[in-house]
Design a protein around this motif. Structure first.
Motif, PDB file in Angstrom:
ATOM      1  N   PHE A  34       0.832  -1.195   0.000  1.00 17.52           N
ATOM      2  CA  PHE A  34       0.000   0.000   0.000  1.00 17.52           C
ATOM      3  C   PHE A  34       0.873   1.253   0.000  1.00 17.52           C
ATOM      4  O   PHE A  34       0.636   2.200  -0.752  1.00 17.52           O
ATOM      5  CB  PHE A  34      -0.933  -0.023   1.222  1.00 17.52           C
ATOM      6  N   ASN A  38       1.524   4.042  -3.145  1.00 22.34           N
ATOM      7  CA  ASN A  38       1.320   5.476  -2.944  1.00 22.34           C
ATOM      8  C   ASN A  38       2.645   6.244  -2.907  1.00 22.34           C
ATOM      9  O   ASN A  38       2.777   7.235  -2.183  1.00 22.34           O
ATOM     10  CB  ASN A  38       0.492   5.718  -1.678  1.00 22.34           C
ATOM     11  N   HIS A  39       3.630   5.758  -3.670  1.00 26.26           N
ATOM     12  CA  HIS A  39       4.922   6.422  -3.859  1.00 26.26           C
ATOM     13  C   HIS A  39       5.651   6.682  -2.542  1.00 26.26           C
ATOM     14  O   HIS A  39       6.248   7.736  -2.342  1.00 26.26           O
ATOM     15  CB  HIS A  39       4.754   7.715  -4.654  1.00 26.26           C
ATOM     16  N   ARG A  41       4.668   7.408   0.333  1.00 30.23           N
ATOM     17  CA  ARG A  41       4.162   8.435   1.257  1.00 30.23           C
ATOM     18  C   ARG A  41       3.745   7.745   2.549  1.00 30.23           C
ATOM     19  O   ARG A  41       3.285   6.605   2.548  1.00 30.23           O
ATOM     20  CB  ARG A  41       2.969   9.169   0.644  1.00 30.23           C
ATOM     21  N   PRO A  43       1.486   6.533   5.446  1.00 28.85           N
ATOM     22  CA  PRO A  43       0.049   6.271   5.456  1.00 28.85           C
ATOM     23  C   PRO A  43      -0.770   7.293   6.251  1.00 28.85           C
ATOM     24  O   PRO A  43      -1.957   7.472   5.988  1.00 28.85           O
ATOM     25  CB  PRO A  43      -0.072   4.885   6.097  1.00 28.85           C
ATOM     26  N   LEU A  46      -2.285   9.677   4.032  1.00 27.22           N
ATOM     27  CA  LEU A  46      -3.217   9.113   3.069  1.00 27.22           C
ATOM     28  C   LEU A  46      -4.586   8.914   3.692  1.00 27.22           C
ATOM     29  O   LEU A  46      -4.719   8.876   4.910  1.00 27.22           O
ATOM     30  CB  LEU A  46      -2.666   7.779   2.543  1.00 27.22           C
ATOM     31  N   GLN A  49      -9.455   8.005  -0.185  1.00 33.23           N
ATOM     32  CA  GLN A  49      -9.274   8.006  -1.637  1.00 33.23           C
ATOM     33  C   GLN A  49      -8.089   7.124  -2.041  1.00 33.23           C
ATOM     34  O   GLN A  49      -8.181   6.356  -2.995  1.00 33.23           O
ATOM     35  CB  GLN A  49      -9.076   9.430  -2.174  1.00 33.23           C
ATOM     36  N   GLU A  50      -7.000   7.196  -1.297  1.00 33.67           N
ATOM     37  CA  GLU A  50      -5.824   6.376  -1.620  1.00 33.67           C
ATOM     38  C   GLU A  50      -6.097   4.893  -1.372  1.00 33.67           C
ATOM     39  O   GLU A  50      -5.634   4.038  -2.131  1.00 33.67           O
ATOM     40  CB  GLU A  50      -4.610   6.838  -0.810  1.00 33.67           C
ATOM     41  N   ASP A  53      -8.235   3.814  -4.279  1.00 35.30           N
ATOM     42  CA  ASP A  53      -7.408   3.670  -5.479  1.00 35.30           C
ATOM     43  C   ASP A  53      -6.594   2.380  -5.444  1.00 35.30           C
ATOM     44  O   ASP A  53      -6.468   1.685  -6.452  1.00 35.30           O
ATOM     45  CB  ASP A  53      -6.465   4.873  -5.637  1.00 35.30           C
ATOM     46  N   PHE A  54      -6.035   2.035  -4.276  1.00 34.66           N
ATOM     47  CA  PHE A  54      -5.243   0.826  -4.128  1.00 34.66           C
ATOM     48  C   PHE A  54      -6.098  -0.425  -4.330  1.00 34.66           C
ATOM     49  O   PHE A  54      -5.723  -1.342  -5.074  1.00 34.66           O
ATOM     50  CB  PHE A  54      -4.572   0.803  -2.752  1.00 34.66           C
ATOM     51  N   TYR A  57      -7.032  -0.737  -7.942  1.00 36.56           N
ATOM     52  CA  TYR A  57      -5.859  -1.210  -8.681  1.00 36.56           C
ATOM     53  C   TYR A  57      -5.713  -2.729  -8.532  1.00 36.56           C
ATOM     54  O   TYR A  57      -5.463  -3.432  -9.521  1.00 36.56           O
ATOM     55  CB  TYR A  57      -4.607  -0.492  -8.167  1.00 36.56           C
ATOM     56  N   THR A  94     -15.277   2.373  -4.994  1.00 38.37           N
ATOM     57  CA  THR A  94     -14.276   1.312  -4.886  1.00 38.37           C
ATOM     58  C   THR A  94     -14.738   0.110  -5.707  1.00 38.37           C
ATOM     59  O   THR A  94     -15.848  -0.373  -5.534  1.00 38.37           O
ATOM     60  CB  THR A  94     -14.086   0.874  -3.420  1.00 38.37           C
TER      61      THR A  94
END
Length: 139
Positions: A34, A38-39, A41, A43, A46, A49-50, A53-54, A57, A94
């Motif tokens: 995770f 998220n590059h 970053r 948590p 985050l 939304q992140e 998105d995960f 994905y 989601t």
């Protein structure tokens, strides 16, 4: 090379709560994925939304099963609940992975009779009775 202090904190919380070692390893793996997604970053920066998105994905790009996606979600929810003391609410957009449809494999009537006819006589009556009653192997 040691674990990051953040992941070590999660490990300590899990051990305090008596989670199994396997659950600990699995949750830490999903939390790392995770973070990487998220590059790298933190948590704490985050949010929903992140997470959405995960999970999307995982379902769309990685094509994981619903149980795998749910395991990733459980790990992330654990992190937010027990490390950040914050509840997550999944966003309605989601995309959830679908459980695979499992179709049972069954023998045709003729195939079952053929197998029974090739059995030793002392087993034929028992298997004929089981087959006639519609019982499955586990029953």
């Amino acid at each position: 090379m040691g674990q990051s202090p953040f992941l070590e904190k999660i490990r300590n919380i899990m051990r305090t709560k008596h989670y199994s070692i396997q659950t600990e390893k699995t949750y830490l793996l999903w939390i790392k994925r995770f973070i990487i997604f998220n590059h790298k970053r933190h948590p704490e920066e985050l949010g929903e939304q992140e997470v959405t998105d995960f999970l999307t994905y995982l379902a769309v790009k990685r094509r994981v099963t619903s149980s795998t996606q749910n395991l990733a979600l459980c790990a992330i929810v654990f992190m937010y609940k027990h490390v950040f003391e914050r509840e997550l609410t999944l966003l309605p957009d989601t995309i959830r992975a679908r459980a695979p449809k499992r179709v049972p494999t069954v023998l045709a009537h003729e195939e079952a009779l053929s197998i029974i006819s090739h059995m030793n006589e002392k087993y034929q009556l028992a298997f004929s009775s089981l087959y006639g009653c519609g019982l499955r192997k586990a029953e």
